[in-house]
Design an enzyme around this catalytic site. Structure first.
Site, mmCIF file in Angstrom:
data_model
loop_
_atom_site.group_PDB
_atom_site.id
_atom_site.type_symbol
_atom_site.label_atom_id
_atom_site.label_comp_id
_atom_site.label_asym_id
_atom_site.label_seq_id
_atom_site.Cartn_x
_atom_site.Cartn_y
_atom_site.Cartn_z
ATOM 1 N N ILE A 55 44.436 18.333 -76.241
ATOM 2 C CA ILE A 55 45.954 18.935 -76.552
ATOM 3 C C ILE A 55 47.066 18.322 -75.948
ATOM 4 O O ILE A 55 48.219 18.394 -76.284
ATOM 5 C CB ILE A 55 45.959 20.463 -76.616
ATOM 6 C CG1 ILE A 55 45.419 20.956 -75.420
ATOM 7 C CG2 ILE A 55 45.334 21.093 -77.809
ATOM 8 C CD1 ILE A 55 45.727 22.459 -75.351
ATOM 9 N N GLY A 56 46.682 17.486 -74.741
ATOM 10 C CA GLY A 56 47.935 16.943 -74.055
ATOM 11 C C GLY A 56 47.782 16.135 -72.950
ATOM 12 O O GLY A 56 46.357 16.295 -72.389
ATOM 13 N N LYS A 57 48.460 15.601 -72.197
ATOM 14 C CA LYS A 57 48.239 14.828 -71.193
ATOM 15 C C LYS A 57 49.372 15.123 -70.036
ATOM 16 O O LYS A 57 50.457 14.715 -70.548
ATOM 17 C CB LYS A 57 47.812 13.538 -71.443
ATOM 18 C CG LYS A 57 47.273 12.552 -70.170
ATOM 19 C CD LYS A 57 46.868 11.390 -70.655
ATOM 20 C CE LYS A 57 46.278 10.584 -69.534
ATOM 21 N NZ LYS A 57 45.757 9.153 -69.759
ATOM 22 N N GLY A 58 49.445 15.276 -68.831
ATOM 23 C CA GLY A 58 50.308 15.720 -67.836
ATOM 24 C C GLY A 58 50.252 14.751 -66.566
ATOM 25 O O GLY A 58 49.190 13.962 -66.637
ATOM 26 N N PHE A 65 49.227 15.820 -63.933
ATOM 27 C CA PHE A 65 47.723 16.181 -63.300
ATOM 28 C C PHE A 65 46.516 15.640 -63.989
ATOM 29 O O PHE A 65 45.635 15.364 -63.362
ATOM 30 C CB PHE A 65 47.811 17.604 -63.109
ATOM 31 C CG PHE A 65 48.738 18.315 -62.352
ATOM 32 C CD1 PHE A 65 48.665 18.057 -61.054
ATOM 33 C CD2 PHE A 65 49.698 19.123 -62.891
ATOM 34 C CE1 PHE A 65 50.121 18.549 -60.156
ATOM 35 C CE2 PHE A 65 50.455 19.515 -62.456
ATOM 36 C CZ PHE A 65 50.742 19.698 -60.844
ATOM 37 N N ILE A 95 44.441 17.673 -70.783
ATOM 38 C CA ILE A 95 44.194 19.045 -71.027
ATOM 39 C C ILE A 95 43.551 19.132 -72.475
ATOM 40 O O ILE A 95 43.912 18.484 -73.629
ATOM 41 C CB ILE A 95 45.549 19.866 -71.108
ATOM 42 C CG1 ILE A 95 44.933 21.538 -71.204
ATOM 43 C CG2 ILE A 95 46.294 19.568 -72.068
ATOM 44 C CD1 ILE A 95 45.999 22.221 -70.182
ATOM 45 N N LYS A 150 41.696 21.656 -68.057
ATOM 46 C CA LYS A 150 42.403 20.720 -67.436
ATOM 47 C C LYS A 150 41.637 19.716 -66.471
ATOM 48 O O LYS A 150 41.111 20.202 -65.448
ATOM 49 C CB LYS A 150 43.661 21.053 -66.752
ATOM 50 C CG LYS A 150 44.872 19.967 -66.580
ATOM 51 C CD LYS A 150 45.840 20.294 -66.024
ATOM 52 C CE LYS A 150 47.019 20.563 -66.725
ATOM 53 N NZ LYS A 150 48.336 20.835 -66.181
ATOM 54 N N ASP A 174 57.912 22.720 -60.799
ATOM 55 C CA ASP A 174 57.908 21.691 -61.904
ATOM 56 C C ASP A 174 58.311 22.438 -63.319
ATOM 57 O O ASP A 174 57.763 22.352 -64.184
ATOM 58 C CB ASP A 174 56.579 20.723 -61.954
ATOM 59 C CG ASP A 174 56.914 19.804 -63.188
ATOM 60 O OD1 ASP A 174 57.806 19.263 -63.254
ATOM 61 O OD2 ASP A 174 55.812 19.204 -63.568
HETATM 62 N N1 LIG Z 1 46.884 26.874 -71.805
HETATM 63 C C1 LIG Z 1 47.354 26.093 -72.568
HETATM 64 N N2 LIG Z 1 47.519 26.438 -73.726
HETATM 65 C C2 LIG Z 1 47.772 25.773 -74.666
HETATM 66 N N3 LIG Z 1 48.414 24.643 -74.611
HETATM 67 C C3 LIG Z 1 48.567 24.159 -73.234
HETATM 68 C C4 LIG Z 1 48.179 24.822 -72.390
HETATM 69 N N4 LIG Z 1 48.256 24.065 -71.209
HETATM 70 C C5 LIG Z 1 49.178 23.133 -71.621
HETATM 71 N N5 LIG Z 1 48.994 23.071 -72.904
HETATM 72 C C6 LIG Z 1 49.807 21.964 -73.910
HETATM 73 O O1 LIG Z 1 49.263 20.833 -73.381
HETATM 74 C C7 LIG Z 1 50.660 20.003 -72.901
HETATM 75 C C8 LIG Z 1 50.359 19.199 -71.956
HETATM 76 O O2 LIG Z 1 50.153 20.271 -70.720
HETATM 77 P P1 LIG Z 1 50.291 19.542 -69.176
HETATM 78 O O3 LIG Z 1 50.148 20.685 -68.349
HETATM 79 O O4 LIG Z 1 48.611 18.896 -69.049
HETATM 80 O O5 LIG Z 1 51.177 18.661 -69.047
HETATM 81 P P2 LIG Z 1 52.710 18.733 -68.757
HETATM 82 O O6 LIG Z 1 53.147 20.203 -68.670
HETATM 83 O O7 LIG Z 1 53.501 18.355 -70.156
HETATM 84 O O8 LIG Z 1 53.082 17.662 -67.667
HETATM 85 P P3 LIG Z 1 52.982 18.246 -66.124
HETATM 86 O O9 LIG Z 1 51.129 18.308 -65.807
HETATM 87 O O10 LIG Z 1 53.281 17.017 -65.299
HETATM 88 O O11 LIG Z 1 53.590 19.283 -65.642
HETATM 89 C C9 LIG Z 1 51.469 21.288 -72.696
HETATM 90 O O12 LIG Z 1 53.002 20.515 -73.030
HETATM 91 C C10 LIG Z 1 51.141 22.289 -73.684
HETATM 92 O O13 LIG Z 1 51.884 21.810 -74.934
#
Ligand SMILES: Nc1ncnc2c1ncn2[C@@H]1O[C@H](COP(=O)(O)OP(=O)(O)OP(=O)(O)O)[C@@H](O)[C@H]1O
Length: 408
Positions: free
Chosen positions: A123-126, A128, A131, A144, A241
């Protein structure tokens, strides 16, 4: 023969452990000031913390904790210091160790075997990691996977694992619930509750400017979650953050704070390789919400989160970032070096909101309000908005209303 460690180091470790077992504060301080690592252990894996805990020496334990040891080292028998304190009935020691994230079992309560996780879709990549939605014991969760630049750094992994016992203690309606982690096998995975309605960034992309009532409610959700984290004992949990992508919406339309407590492992402060992890991962968005003192690499505390909060709330009223087309790093430079702040261009800010935001993003961290104070002020604004709505409903002619609902 003393083995690979050398006779002198052996002797120093012996002195450290003896001082801990005798509660000898001066002895402990002398040895630690001499440079010996607080986590040094004998061949049975016993550390100074094990001995102070077993013998019930509270002041010695407190002194050792000031040196930031691993709170859960495991000796040859598989015991942690807390397990020793429980065994010998030292209640005060148990309390202190638990407050510092101590666990009784060498396999912490939060440990999830990787075999229990069924990964579904990304669903995403940040910064760390990546995810994914996953299934765990019949529940849909967010998993994650920690990225290689972090997972391959032993120091970061040690600190990361050290943080998990603290995360496992946290529980608040406006904080994304930590459920557990995979730490015994690679890759490291952190598991939290899954919030399917997405994040505040996506919400604003879709809806643009938020109505004042919604913006104030969201601001209260964030402030309540953050106030809980900042009031955590013995140390505040600093987010570092806070940004719209880290604020997730639940089924009931309330926001929850995600990704807290981990910001210390990333950020513009250069890592040992001199590289900036935000840049390494192509993620520079966080510069938009960064307090000047973080950008300038000065000492900072939990008030950095108040700065970010102020910027996020302004965006909710304005429908997104003011300087959408400017590089985030340039924005951080302008804010840190020239005192630039986002403008107020709409008239939907409730009374007192602009003043509150200006205080939140004050250059001087000491002048920023606490989240406790912010909550009180937002609650006042919320009831004022409620009263105004009530009055405007009253203004609808009674002939147009049926049982309190206007018929238009
Ligand atoms: N617990 C969760 N439930 C649903 N969606 C999530 C959850 N955690 C993260 N996401 C989705 O995944 C995306 C990426 O999350 P992630 O925390 O990996 O990266 P980020 O917040 O964009 O960056 P960083 O890790 O650098 O703070 C988020 O923007 C959010 O939309």
């Amino acid at each position: 023969m003393a083995g690979a460690r050398g006779a002198q180091e052996e002797e120093e470790i012996g002195k450290l452990l003896l001082s801990a077992s005798q509660g000898d504060l001066a002895g402990l301080e002398t040895i630690l000031q001499g440079g010996l690592a607080v986590d040094s252990a004998d061949y049975d894996g016993r550390t100074a913390l094990h001995l102070a805990a077993s013998e019930g020496h509270v002041p010695a334990l407190k002194l050792l904790l000031k040196h930031k040891p691993n709170v859960n080292p495991v000796d040859r028998k598989g015991d942690t210091p807390l397990a020793n304190a429980v065994e010998y009935g030292h209640t005060e020691i148990c309390k202190i160790l638990r407050e510092h994230g101590g666990v009784v079992s060498s396999v912490p309560d939060y440990e999830i075997p990787i075999s229990e996780l069924e990964f579904k879709r990304p669903i995403g990549k940040g910064a760390f990691g990546e995810i994914c939605v996953a299934k765990w014991r019949g529940t849909t969760v967010a998993a994650k996977t920690i990225l290689a630049p972090l997972a391959n750094n032993p120091q970061i992994v040690k600190e990361f694992i050290g943080e998990l016992a603290m995360l496992a203690q946290l529980s608040h309606p406006n904080v994304v619930q930590f459920l557990g982690a995979v730490t015994k096998t690679h890759p490291l995975v952190m598991v939290t509750e899954y919030l399917p309605k997405g994040d505040l960034y996506a919400h604003m992309e879709k809806s643009g400017r938020l109505e004042a009532g919604t913006a104030v409610q969201f601001a209260l959700d964030i402030a309540r979650g953050m106030n809980y984290l900042h009031q955590h004992k013995p140390e505040a949990v600093v987010h570092r953050d806070l940004k719209p992508r880290n604020l997730l919406e639940n089924e009931a339309g309330h926001l929850k704070v995600a990704d807290f407590g981990l910001g210390k492992f990333i950020g513009p402060v250069t890592t040992d390789g001199g590289a900036d992890l935000y840049e390494m991962t192509g993620e520079t968005g966080s510069y938009r919400y960064m307090a000047p003192e973080v950008f300038l690499h000065k000492h900072y505390n939990e008030t950095v989160d108040i700065f970010s909060f102020g910027i996020i709330v302004q965006e909710m009223f304005e429908g997104g970032p003011a300087s959408r087309f400017q590089y985030p790093k340039e924005i951080a430079i302008a804010r840190a070096k020239e005192g630039q702040r986002p403008p107020f261009t709409v008239n939907s800010y409730p009374k007192g909101m602009k003043q509150l935001l200006k205080e939140c993003w004050d250059h001087n961290p000491e002048k920023r309000p606490t989240f406790a104070n912010i909550i009180t002020r937002l609650e006042e604004m919320q009831s004022a908005i409620g009263t105004q709505k009530h009055h405007s409903t009253d203004a609808v002619p009674s002939s147009n209303r049926t049982h309190g609902c206007s018929v238009l």
